[in-house]
Design a protein around this motif. Structure first.
Motif, PDB file in Angstrom:
ATOM      1  N   ILE A   1     -15.991 -37.614  72.995  1.00  0.00           N
ATOM      2  CA  ILE A   1     -14.947 -37.321  72.013  1.00  0.00           C
ATOM      3  C   ILE A   1     -14.988 -38.331  70.879  1.00  0.00           C
ATOM      4  CG2 ILE A   1     -12.466 -37.127  71.701  1.00  0.00           C
ATOM      5  CD1 ILE A   1     -12.284 -36.280  74.611  1.00  0.00           C
ATOM      6  N   MET A   2     -15.113 -39.622  71.222  1.00  0.00           N
ATOM      7  CA  MET A   2     -15.057 -40.659  70.194  1.00  0.00           C
ATOM      8  C   MET A   2     -16.253 -40.566  69.262  1.00  0.00           C
ATOM      9  SD  MET A   2     -13.601 -43.948  72.241  1.00  0.00           S
ATOM     10  CE  MET A   2     -14.910 -44.075  73.414  1.00  0.00           C
ATOM     11  N   THR A   3     -17.438 -40.315  69.841  1.00  0.00           N
ATOM     12  CA  THR A   3     -18.601 -40.301  68.962  1.00  0.00           C
ATOM     13  C   THR A   3     -18.648 -39.033  68.130  1.00  0.00           C
ATOM     14  OG1 THR A   3     -20.877 -41.039  68.945  1.00  0.00           O
ATOM     15  CG2 THR A   3     -20.391 -39.271  70.383  1.00  0.00           C
ATOM     16  N   SER A   4     -18.068 -37.918  68.660  1.00  0.00           N
ATOM     17  CA  SER A   4     -17.964 -36.717  67.826  1.00  0.00           C
ATOM     18  C   SER A   4     -17.112 -37.009  66.606  1.00  0.00           C
ATOM     19  CB  SER A   4     -17.339 -35.563  68.586  1.00  0.00           C
ATOM     20  OG  SER A   4     -17.962 -35.370  69.803  1.00  0.00           O
ATOM     21  N   SER A   5     -15.973 -37.685  66.825  1.00  0.00           N
ATOM     22  CA  SER A   5     -15.113 -38.031  65.684  1.00  0.00           C
ATOM     23  C   SER A   5     -15.893 -38.816  64.648  1.00  0.00           C
ATOM     24  CB  SER A   5     -13.932 -38.892  66.134  1.00  0.00           C
ATOM     25  OG  SER A   5     -13.109 -38.217  66.995  1.00  0.00           O
ATOM     26  N   THR A   6     -16.637 -39.830  65.120  1.00  0.00           N
ATOM     27  CA  THR A   6     -17.329 -40.706  64.178  1.00  0.00           C
ATOM     28  C   THR A   6     -18.376 -39.942  63.387  1.00  0.00           C
ATOM     29  OG1 THR A   6     -17.163 -42.234  66.010  1.00  0.00           O
ATOM     30  CG2 THR A   6     -18.237 -43.024  64.050  1.00  0.00           C
ATOM     31  N   PHE A   7     -19.188 -39.146  64.092  1.00  0.00           N
ATOM     32  CA  PHE A   7     -20.209 -38.377  63.389  1.00  0.00           C
ATOM     33  C   PHE A   7     -19.579 -37.436  62.374  1.00  0.00           C
ATOM     34  CE2 PHE A   7     -24.557 -38.912  64.481  1.00  0.00           C
ATOM     35  CZ  PHE A   7     -24.594 -39.506  65.722  1.00  0.00           C
ATOM     36  N   LEU A   8     -18.466 -36.796  62.760  1.00  0.00           N
ATOM     37  CA  LEU A   8     -17.843 -35.831  61.850  1.00  0.00           C
ATOM     38  C   LEU A   8     -17.232 -36.528  60.642  1.00  0.00           C
ATOM     39  CD1 LEU A   8     -16.361 -33.427  64.503  1.00  0.00           C
ATOM     40  CD2 LEU A   8     -18.190 -32.954  62.903  1.00  0.00           C
ATOM     41  N   VAL A   9     -16.684 -37.736  60.845  1.00  0.00           N
ATOM     42  CA  VAL A   9     -16.162 -38.485  59.701  1.00  0.00           C
ATOM     43  C   VAL A   9     -17.278 -38.787  58.720  1.00  0.00           C
ATOM     44  CG1 VAL A   9     -15.295 -40.746  59.027  1.00  0.00           C
ATOM     45  CG2 VAL A   9     -14.175 -39.494  60.838  1.00  0.00           C
ATOM     46  N   PHE A  10     -18.416 -39.278  59.251  1.00  0.00           N
ATOM     47  CA  PHE A  10     -19.523 -39.626  58.357  1.00  0.00           C
ATOM     48  C   PHE A  10     -20.064 -38.388  57.674  1.00  0.00           C
ATOM     49  CE2 PHE A  10     -18.893 -43.639  59.620  1.00  0.00           C
ATOM     50  CZ  PHE A  10     -19.530 -44.128  60.738  1.00  0.00           C
ATOM     51  N   LYS A  11     -20.019 -37.260  58.381  1.00  0.00           N
ATOM     52  CA  LYS A  11     -20.524 -36.020  57.785  1.00  0.00           C
ATOM     53  C   LYS A  11     -19.610 -35.564  56.660  1.00  0.00           C
ATOM     54  CE  LYS A  11     -22.453 -31.689  59.364  1.00  0.00           C
ATOM     55  NZ  LYS A  11     -21.581 -30.679  58.791  1.00  0.00           N
ATOM     56  N   LEU A  12     -18.306 -35.722  56.866  1.00  0.00           N
ATOM     57  CA  LEU A  12     -17.369 -35.296  55.829  1.00  0.00           C
ATOM     58  C   LEU A  12     -17.518 -36.151  54.587  1.00  0.00           C
ATOM     59  CD1 LEU A  12     -15.050 -33.142  55.971  1.00  0.00           C
ATOM     60  CD2 LEU A  12     -13.520 -35.056  55.914  1.00  0.00           C
ATOM     61  N   ASN A  13     -17.722 -37.453  54.807  1.00  0.00           N
ATOM     62  CA  ASN A  13     -17.880 -38.362  53.676  1.00  0.00           C
ATOM     63  C   ASN A  13     -19.270 -38.356  53.104  1.00  0.00           C
ATOM     64  OD1 ASN A  13     -15.363 -39.436  53.368  1.00  0.00           O
ATOM     65  ND2 ASN A  13     -15.643 -40.916  55.007  1.00  0.00           N
ATOM     66  N   LYS A  14     -20.192 -37.605  53.741  1.00  0.00           N
ATOM     67  CA  LYS A  14     -21.599 -37.542  53.353  1.00  0.00           C
ATOM     68  C   LYS A  14     -22.182 -38.943  53.215  1.00  0.00           C
ATOM     69  CE  LYS A  14     -21.637 -33.113  50.975  1.00  0.00           C
ATOM     70  NZ  LYS A  14     -20.269 -32.772  51.312  1.00  0.00           N
ATOM     71  N   SER A  15     -21.858 -39.819  54.147  1.00  0.00           N
ATOM     72  CA  SER A  15     -22.344 -41.195  54.062  1.00  0.00           C
ATOM     73  C   SER A  15     -23.252 -41.484  55.239  1.00  0.00           C
ATOM     74  CB  SER A  15     -21.179 -42.169  54.061  1.00  0.00           C
ATOM     75  OG  SER A  15     -20.324 -41.902  55.126  1.00  0.00           O
ATOM     76  N   THR A  16     -24.383 -42.117  54.940  1.00  0.00           N
ATOM     77  CA  THR A  16     -25.300 -42.477  56.012  1.00  0.00           C
ATOM     78  C   THR A  16     -25.591 -43.963  56.059  1.00  0.00           C
ATOM     79  OG1 THR A  16     -27.126 -41.975  54.552  1.00  0.00           O
ATOM     80  CG2 THR A  16     -26.489 -40.277  56.112  1.00  0.00           C
TER      81      THR A  16
END
Lengths: 348, 173
Positions: free
Chosen positions: A209-224
């Motif tokens: 759950i926690m890592t899904s949140s993190t990946f989705l946040v980075f995806k929304l911000n389009k930041s890598t």
């Protein structure tokens, strides 16, 4: 990608995990794992640039080697004991080989070297699938084997937490940071495996759950990378305010969800008389916490140098589905009071 | 019959040495063909006729053919076979090693059927290999369907990976 092909690949991914979950025979479990590996290969290489192809090749080689070792170990067990049942492996040689094969499959130290490079070559969505869904099938097997060598598992666990912490400290690329975070969390899961598999399952689920949140946040911000993250605060201010909580939950701070598995693991280790191990694991969590704090600092706690235009970007409705992010963020932050209910649910 | 088996085994070891002596892929593939063919002969001599047939068809006729095409893609202008000294030297060294090992382990006799069989007096014989095939289609039907599905999935995976030729994932080809 052609939608029919995408549907077939996703179906293969789902079927592979389902087969491994439902199997009691080693051969069928191996088939499920191989199906998962096969189905995700085109997904990883779909943007046909050389970096993605390199990541796909590395992933394929390591996963195929792990699956071959797993098959070899189950055949050795069948030769030695005549037994093909997953829960009935008692001979130490196949058990150790299976443990190491599954450790290579999920990326435990010292078999972790492929994970940061593979994750770095993928886009965030495929990286999310790799970090979450692809861990389920191997863990279904890990939870069922009777561990023979206590020292091996503890060494795998401690090495993973330490290497996950130290490796992530020098990274600026977010996907590599998440890879090392994955290694550290897997270490915690393996530490407590031989004492209480239900706590391992709880740690796995909260980590997903926690890592899904993190990946989705980075995806929304389009930041890598950290620089892009630092200038993304104006794109979604509510998310910018919540992301430190997600990251600190990954770091395992109370009163967030991420504290739940660490608390239960430290308690179980102490009850088993392994207080120095518990202390070392807790101290290694500090290393991981430092880079989660660094990400929160860059994103939310400070405003990075940027042009004036960066402070007021257009906030158009996102084309990405935000419902999964909302759900997983809520679970990442607020699940700690439910600890007794969750541990009761996961104890058979 | 013993003489035939001896010739097959001799050809097997010779082919193995030919593959291991590091020639160009063309000649290595030829060595593999020889090894597989001789191995099939040895297998037939021990009673595993069905497996030998399957080995010939699938390994030689399927996998080795694909390997030969892949080797043809990586063509060399001057392929090295037994004609060049490095390859011949390694091959002779391997054969000497085989002779030494044979001298050390000489003696003994192996005679036995390769395939297991279950008999019920004069009424029935159940052979391990063809009986297994029958079981695969009857009791093992689910796993057979699963195996067929995985092969179809592999086809789609390979087609998707190689889509685009020079603009796709395989750019060096």
């Amino acid at each position: 990608m052609n939608p029919y092909i995408l549907a077939i690949l996703l179906f293969g991914l789902g079927l592979g995990t389902t087969i491994t979950f439902a199997s009691s025979h080693w051969l069928l479990a191996w088939m499920g794992l191989e199906m998962n590996t096969l189905a995700i290969i085109p997904l990883m290489a779909q943007h046909h640039h050389p970096r993605a192809v390199e990541a796909t090749t590395k992933y394929f080689l390591t996963q195929a080697a792990a699956a071959a070792t797993l098959l070899f170990a189950s055949i050795t067990n069948a030769w030695l004991t005549g037994q093909w049942e997953i829960q009935q492996i008692t001979h130490p040689l196949p058990t150790t080989m299976i443990t190491l094969a599954l450790a290579l499959k999920i990326g435990l130290a010292p078999l972790h070297a492929w994970l940061p490079e593979v994750l770095q070559g993928l886009d965030l969505t495929t990286g999310l699938i790799l970090s979450t869904w692809q861990k389920l099938a191997p863990f279904a097997l890990i939870l069922q084997i009777q561990p023979s060598n206590s020292t091996t598992l503890i060494i795998l666990g401690l090495a993973s937490t330490l290497i996950g912490g130290w490796g992530g400290l020098n990274q600026t690329q977010l996907r590599k940071i998440l890879a090392y975070s994955s290694i550290a969390h897997l270490g915690w899961m393996i530490l407590v495996l031989q004492f209480s598999p239900s706590i391992t399952l709880l740690t796995l689920l909260t980590y997903l759950i926690m890592t899904s949140s993190t990946f989705l946040v980075f995806k929304l911000n389009k930041s890598t990378n950290i620089n892009t993250l630092a200038t993304s605060w104006a794109k979604a201010p509510a998310l910018t305010a919540l992301t430190p909580l997600i990251l600190l939950s990954l770091g395992g701070l109370p009163p967030l969800t991420g504290f739940m598995p660490k608390w239960l693991i430290l308690q179980e280790l102490t009850k088993q008389g392994l207080a120095p191990t518990a202390t070392l694991a807790a101290l290694s969590a500090l290393l991981s916490l430092y880079f989660y704090l660094r990400l929160s600092y860059a994103m939310t706690l400070t405003i990075s140098p940027n042009s004036l235009l960066g402070t007021a970007p257009w906030r158009l409705p996102s084309t990405q589905l935000t419902y999964p992010l909302a759900t997983s963020t809520a679970l990442t932050i607020c699940l700690l009071p439910l600890t007794p209910a969750i541990s009761a649910l996961l104890t058979p | 019959m013993v003489y035939v088996m001896f010739m097959f085994l001799f050809g097997l070891v010779l082919g193995l040495a030919a593959v291991a002596s590091n020639p160009s892929p063309y000649f290595a593939a030829l060595g593999l063909v020889a090894v597989a063919g001789m191995g099939c002969g040895v297998l037939v001599g021990h009673g595993g006729s069905f497996l030998s047939l399957v080995l010939f068809l699938i390994y030689l006729g399927g996998m080795l053919v694909v390997f030969a095409y892949s080797a043809a893609l990586a063509a060399e202008p001057y392929p090295e076979g037994w004609g060049s000294w490095p390859v011949l030297g390694v091959m002779v060294a391997y054969l000497v090693g085989v002779c030494v090992a044979a001298g050390l382990f000489w003696g003994g006799w192996y005679e036995g059927a390769w395939v297991s069989a279950d008999e019920f007096a004069e009424f029935s014989v159940f052979r391990g290999d063809v009986g297994g095939v029958a079981l695969m289609y009857s009791a093992g039907g689910g796993v057979l369907v699963l195996g067929a599905w995985v092969l179809l999935l592999t086809l789609f995976v390979v087609l998707e990976l190689t889509r685009g030729l020079g603009r796709g994932a395989l750019r060096a080809v």
